[in-house]
Design a protein around this motif. Sequence first.
Motif, PDB file in Angstrom:
ATOM      1  N   TYR B 614      14.793  34.418  45.593  1.00  0.00           N
ATOM      2  CA  TYR B 614      15.604  33.442  46.312  1.00  0.00           C
ATOM      3  C   TYR B 614      16.586  34.180  47.197  1.00  0.00           C
ATOM      4  N   PHE B 615      16.942  33.530  48.280  1.00  0.00           N
ATOM      5  CA  PHE B 615      18.123  33.985  49.015  1.00  0.00           C
ATOM      6  C   PHE B 615      19.098  32.811  49.054  1.00  0.00           C
ATOM      7  N   ASN B 616      20.253  33.005  48.452  1.00  0.00           N
ATOM      8  CA  ASN B 616      21.261  31.935  48.367  1.00  0.00           C
ATOM      9  C   ASN B 616      22.416  32.257  49.289  1.00  0.00           C
ATOM     10  N   PRO B 617      22.423  31.677  50.505  1.00  0.00           N
ATOM     11  CA  PRO B 617      23.459  32.061  51.458  1.00  0.00           C
ATOM     12  C   PRO B 617      24.852  31.631  51.010  1.00  0.00           C
ATOM     13  N   MET B 618      25.781  32.538  51.083  1.00  0.00           N
ATOM     14  CA  MET B 618      27.218  32.304  50.848  1.00  0.00           C
ATOM     15  C   MET B 618      27.529  31.703  49.483  1.00  0.00           C
ATOM     16  N   VAL B 619      26.644  31.939  48.534  1.00  0.00           N
ATOM     17  CA  VAL B 619      26.836  31.277  47.247  1.00  0.00           C
ATOM     18  C   VAL B 619      28.091  31.780  46.541  1.00  0.00           C
ATOM     19  N   ARG B 620      28.481  33.034  46.838  1.00  0.00           N
ATOM     20  CA  ARG B 620      29.687  33.589  46.183  1.00  0.00           C
ATOM     21  C   ARG B 620      30.944  32.797  46.551  1.00  0.00           C
ATOM     22  N   PHE B 621      30.921  32.149  47.722  1.00  0.00           N
ATOM     23  CA  PHE B 621      32.100  31.388  48.151  1.00  0.00           C
ATOM     24  C   PHE B 621      32.471  30.323  47.126  1.00  0.00           C
ATOM     25  N   ILE B 622      31.453  29.849  46.400  1.00  0.00           N
ATOM     26  CA  ILE B 622      31.735  28.796  45.417  1.00  0.00           C
ATOM     27  C   ILE B 622      32.704  29.322  44.366  1.00  0.00           C
ATOM     28  N   TRP B 623      32.359  30.482  43.790  1.00  0.00           N
ATOM     29  CA  TRP B 623      33.208  30.982  42.694  1.00  0.00           C
ATOM     30  C   TRP B 623      34.451  31.660  43.226  1.00  0.00           C
ATOM     31  N   LEU B 624      34.311  32.308  44.396  1.00  0.00           N
ATOM     32  CA  LEU B 624      35.509  32.904  44.994  1.00  0.00           C
ATOM     33  C   LEU B 624      36.523  31.805  45.292  1.00  0.00           C
ATOM     34  N   GLY B 625      36.024  30.664  45.780  1.00  0.00           N
ATOM     35  CA  GLY B 625      36.914  29.538  46.054  1.00  0.00           C
ATOM     36  C   GLY B 625      37.663  29.129  44.798  1.00  0.00           C
ATOM     37  N   ALA B 626      36.912  29.072  43.673  1.00  0.00           N
ATOM     38  CA  ALA B 626      37.552  28.685  42.410  1.00  0.00           C
ATOM     39  C   ALA B 626      38.582  29.726  41.995  1.00  0.00           C
ATOM     40  N   VAL B 627      38.258  31.009  42.200  1.00  0.00           N
ATOM     41  CA  VAL B 627      39.213  32.059  41.835  1.00  0.00           C
ATOM     42  C   VAL B 627      40.459  31.964  42.713  1.00  0.00           C
ATOM     43  N   VAL B 628      40.248  31.673  44.005  1.00  0.00           N
ATOM     44  CA  VAL B 628      41.392  31.511  44.904  1.00  0.00           C
ATOM     45  C   VAL B 628      42.275  30.351  44.424  1.00  0.00           C
ATOM     46  N   MET B 629      41.626  29.264  43.967  1.00  0.00           N
ATOM     47  CA  MET B 629      42.410  28.132  43.460  1.00  0.00           C
ATOM     48  C   MET B 629      43.211  28.535  42.227  1.00  0.00           C
ATOM     49  N   PHE B 630      42.580  29.335  41.376  1.00  0.00           N
ATOM     50  CA  PHE B 630      43.274  29.812  40.171  1.00  0.00           C
ATOM     51  C   PHE B 630      44.501  30.640  40.573  1.00  0.00           C
ATOM     52  N   ILE B 631      44.283  31.562  41.507  1.00  0.00           N
ATOM     53  CA  ILE B 631      45.395  32.406  41.955  1.00  0.00           C
ATOM     54  C   ILE B 631      46.484  31.544  42.587  1.00  0.00           C
ATOM     55  N   ALA B 632      46.047  30.532  43.365  1.00  0.00           N
ATOM     56  CA  ALA B 632      47.014  29.630  43.996  1.00  0.00           C
ATOM     57  C   ALA B 632      47.902  28.979  42.939  1.00  0.00           C
ATOM     58  N   GLY B 633      47.240  28.539  41.849  1.00  0.00           N
ATOM     59  CA  GLY B 633      48.002  27.934  40.755  1.00  0.00           C
ATOM     60  C   GLY B 633      49.018  28.915  40.195  1.00  0.00           C
ATOM     61  N   ALA B 634      48.583  30.161  40.022  1.00  0.00           N
ATOM     62  CA  ALA B 634      49.475  31.177  39.451  1.00  0.00           C
ATOM     63  C   ALA B 634      50.657  31.427  40.380  1.00  0.00           C
ATOM     64  N   VAL B 635      50.390  31.489  41.691  1.00  0.00           N
ATOM     65  CA  VAL B 635      51.468  31.711  42.669  1.00  0.00           C
ATOM     66  C   VAL B 635      52.483  30.578  42.584  1.00  0.00           C
TER      67      VAL B 635
END
Lengths: 396, 661
Positions: B614-635
């Motif tokens: 498979y080639f899954n384009p930009m799939v990492r953005f899904i989890w990176l987005g969630a990590v960014v949200m987590f960091i946002a919460g921490a900030v």
Amino acid sequence: MVLWILFAMLAAAVVWAVTRPLLARSAADPAADSELAVYRDQLAEIETERAQGLLGESEAEGARVELARRLIRRSEEANKLAGYGAARTSAARKAVLYLGSALPVIGIAIYLGVGSPQLPGRPYGFRMDVPVEQATASDLVARVEEHLRANPEDGRGWDVLAPVYLRLGRFNQAVDAFQRANQLLGDSPGRVAGYARALIMAQNGVVSEPVRQAYERLKELDPKAMEADVWLAIGREQDGDKKGAEAEFRRLLATAEDPWKTVLTTRLEQMAAQQQAGAGAAGAAARTERAASGGETAGPADGAAPSATVDANEIAALDPAQRAQRIAQMVQGLAARLKENGSDLDGWKRLVRSYVVLGQRNDAQAALTDARSNFATDRQALTELNELAQTLELGS
Amino acid sequence: MVVELGHFALVLALLVAIFQMLVPFYGSRVGDDRMMAVADPAAICQLGLLSLAFLCLTIAYVSSDFSVANVVANSHSTKPLIYRISGVWGNHEGSMLLWVLILALFGAAVAAFGRNLPASLKANVLSVQASIAVAFMLFILLTSNPFLRLDPPPADGNGLNPILQDPALAFHPPFLYAGYVGFSIAYSFAVAALIDGRIDAAWARWVRPWTLAAWMFLTLGIAMGSWWAYYELGWGGWWFWDPVENASFMPWLAGTALLHSALVMEKRDALKVWTVLLAILTFSLSLMGTFLVRSGILTSVHAFAVDPQRGVFVLAIMALFTGGGLAMFALRASDLRQGGIFAPISREGSLVLNNILLTTACATVFIGTLYPLALESLTGAKISVGAPYFDWTFGPLMVPLLMALPFGPLLAWKRGDILGAAQRLMVALLIAVVVMAATLAVMQRGPWLAPFGVALGVFVMLGAISEIVWRIRLGDVPFGDAMRRLVNLPRSAFGTALAHFGVGMLVVGVVATSAYRQEKILVMKAGETTSIAGYEVTFRGVAPRTGPNYREEVAMFDAYRGGTLVSHLEPARRVYDMPPEPTTEAGIHAGWRGDLYVVLGDTQQAGGHAIRIYFNPMVRFIWLGAVVMFIAGAVSLSDRRLRVGAPGRARRAVAAAAPAE
């Protein structure tokens, strides 16, 4: 004893901690104006936002007025409540104090109901150090297993362990152990035969291709091995070559001694009975028996006859009434055993199948329900039971 | 001995929780501050005792003490250490113990950090919190006791389901539970406020950090579960609308709504009644998640009926706390004074829109999850509600939410200027349109809505940046001034922008990978090469390998791009020793453009192996987005804690204490 001392220390610490505030002198509520502090803080915020230009002058004024109104209302409420905390309830507090001190007693009482203070811990590593005389069979097996994990090339270890697995009914592990021992130490008649036997047991008595190859090899190593001939003939019977199997049974019977002689005789009698009564009844009986006895009656003694099949043959040789009675007895035995210890999934499956073969569908249904409640938390087991229910067309 | 100590600690914890439930509550009724003060040490004791119990169970697992029935059922002496530890919560009994441990952790945190809470509010909060703990500890002791013993002990354990022997899944439950259980604080605050019959803006300010913390953990927990499903289940999907996933997603949606409505309540003293209701509902949904996963009702309605004890117990807990909370709400909500008024176009208005859309979305997920269960238990008919249902109900609700999202933070409180906000978003909108056109040009194939979805995600991301740009007046004032404003900007403002940026990333990832994924299923022999999405993938062959408690068949792949080797992939098929079950391990090469994902299938009769690429384009953005949200919460939390913990100090340091949203 150490355990009880630990319990006492734990309980004492808890009582000390939870009753301490009750004994302390009453302090004025330090957080009384904490809510007012939040409002003041918010007022300061508005000022900051205005200074940064995020709020217009008139907006800031409006927000200030609104906050001030809330602040005044809140201070009025706080004043009203001021007299409220003054009530003193020393009697109730004393009762609470006694209750707090009684917590350990209640705790011990509950614990004695659910815990097992007499049982020592048995960590896996610790079991390796128990003196051999005191170790249980499973400790010893565990110890050999531990040794073999560290030294998987130790053929003698596998050689020792393999027959033990076979006797304990851990057939798949026995197959693996015999196989490793054979690879590491070279084939010996005993090990090849053990491997074949374990494989037959693991596959519920079916003589599969690897079994056939193993027995062929056994005959190369020990041409006189009657066991190989008998099982190869049974394999032919299972493959549908009744005529060939019968001829082979008769040829072997000429030279056989017990226990093989009995096996061959009953086998032949059964085949004759099958031909007479039609394959149906006897076949069903044999299937029931195999289903009912399966692994656990088939404790394979070295060099002994394949008992699962022998039992089936014995039963097949009985007259129909006796046969039915004998089968019913065995099924009852299995049911009783499972009632005491319900953790044997294969046992349950055998029981359900047996009831179905005997035509007792209600009992089969009941057994299935019991089995499900025994494995209610085990998804894998439940799936297997559901599959069984489907193949046997029992409602689920 | 260790095990028995843990068992006794658990019993004692139950009693302390009962004490904590009754005494401070009574104290607050009669106005006895000493009885109210019992709550603090009791909450901390409860945490200590449950930590001890959990530690004892962990020791039993790590030392493979097979005299403990729970260890026998779920562990094995050959299991690697990390999975022996994660095995503690990898089963029903242990996970419930973890549940109450986290509950106690939050309770103790309120006791320790809530020094400036009004005494009676704090006493009631901890009392309600303890009542939840009592219910769950009774559940553990009566139906799911992990400390039961076996005598004599068996030789070895049954092992842990191999699919759970995985790093992401090892830490997925603690995060998820921290999220679920964290919402209990919001619930306790809501019920405590209803008991007292008064609630004000200060209340929202105390609730928000706890809700935010719970929301952060839940976000990360769900993302971990999704990531695990992606690489472990072997076909590259990252979300299945499975009831277990929905069970964690519903509290997340409700919690996100709560987070925003609490903001309105804190700033404007409005939406009080709604916020309290939302707090009760969010935790109720968490309880329902626990019920769905823990009662076995999802495995089969039948299994639930056969062993009703556990399921009915959790159902009763859920009914008690949901029903109790809502009954309190019905009785007392009319006492709550309604606060500030606002125009429809305003910050409050946009947050109300956010709440309406999020709760409606939550309701659609709720129906899609529970309807099949209800139908099966009533009629026996089995239906499955899958992605199509959610695509057509959940999806359309997200579109207006995402379109409105960048506008919200740009609107003023009370009365906003939507044209002004639109002007400030002009740049973001233009770039988004360019992205849409570019996507359409590059990707001719694929659903026609996909470029719009990508553009929407980009719009949200750029909208978040626009907000910061506007706040610091970049372009309006000299650059140096703008930078000074940037430094002085409160952390919570960064938190908002970051969280919204994360949402945008997630949307881009979701749309791109759903619409433009490439897939190839073929039989390959050693030495053969195939190409996908610009990669040349060469199959080198298959070799056996032995792990600590499994044996595997590993396929070797080399991935080239433009003739240069970029990655070496090793997908495998594993068979674990105990229990002997197979799993697949995907070979994944992660790049910015997307993931190259290779799975080894069965060996073919005619030679060669079935291979799925498979080639899954930009799939990492899904989890990176969630990590960014987590960091946002921490900030954001790092800002809030400073001020909530010490309003006095914040008053002195005005610069640090600036607006919170």
